[in-house]
Write a protein that holds these residues in place. Structure first.
Motif: not given
Length: 155
Positions: A25-32, A38-43
């Motif tokens: 995934x790209x940066x942001x908030x994602x859910x499988x 769920x995960x959040x990343x800045x990159x």
């Protein structure tokens, strides 16, 4: 708010007896879409994860703690996560399901550690996570008085 999370469909590897999920995934908030993590990343980030059978843990661990969600083996293959949120089934409106009662259980090389987590209705948030076998648990004494949410399918 579920609308804040971009749903990702992971690829599945079934070469062994268990399904291993992979997602990038790209940066942001994602859910499988399959596991609910769920995960959040800045990159940009790539993850691999799978469900683990609770029986793989020592009986001593399971005498002290009861599961409030799945046991997962999560690996970040590239990038860094700011937070991860694991699904759980403890009712957070019940007094005994406070942030102090429910913990994240880490098991690495047979060593057990507990980490405080922040609960929402269906997820437990861990900031700047490290990974090992990871699950949301509660001590046995509090487990006996807790309420849980579940889905019942009637056919």
């Amino acid at each position: 708010d579920d609308s804040e999370w971009e749903v990702k469909i992971p690829s599945e590897d079934t070469t062994d007896a268990h399904i291993k999920y992979s997602v990038s995934s790209s940066e942001g908030q994602h859910e499988c879409s399959e596991t609910g993590i769920r995960w959040r990343s800045d990159s940009d980030v790539s993850l691999e994860y799978r469900f683990v059978d609770w029986k793989s843990l020592s009986k001593d661990i399971m005498k002290k703690y009861k599961p409030c969600g799945p046991l997962m083996d999560i690996t970040v293959t590239s990038g860094t996560l700011e937070e991860i949120q694991l699904p759980h089934f403890a009712c957070v409106d019940f007094e005994s399901s406070s942030d102090d009662a429910v913990k994240a259980l880490h098991v690495k090389d047979g060593t057990v550690s507990l980490e405080r987590c922040e609960l929402s209705r269906f997820h437990a948030k861990l900031l700047n996570p490290t990974f090992s076998f990871l699950a949301i648990v509660v001590e046995v004494q509090q487990y006996l008085t807790m309420k849980f949410h579940c889905e019942t399918l009637i056919y």
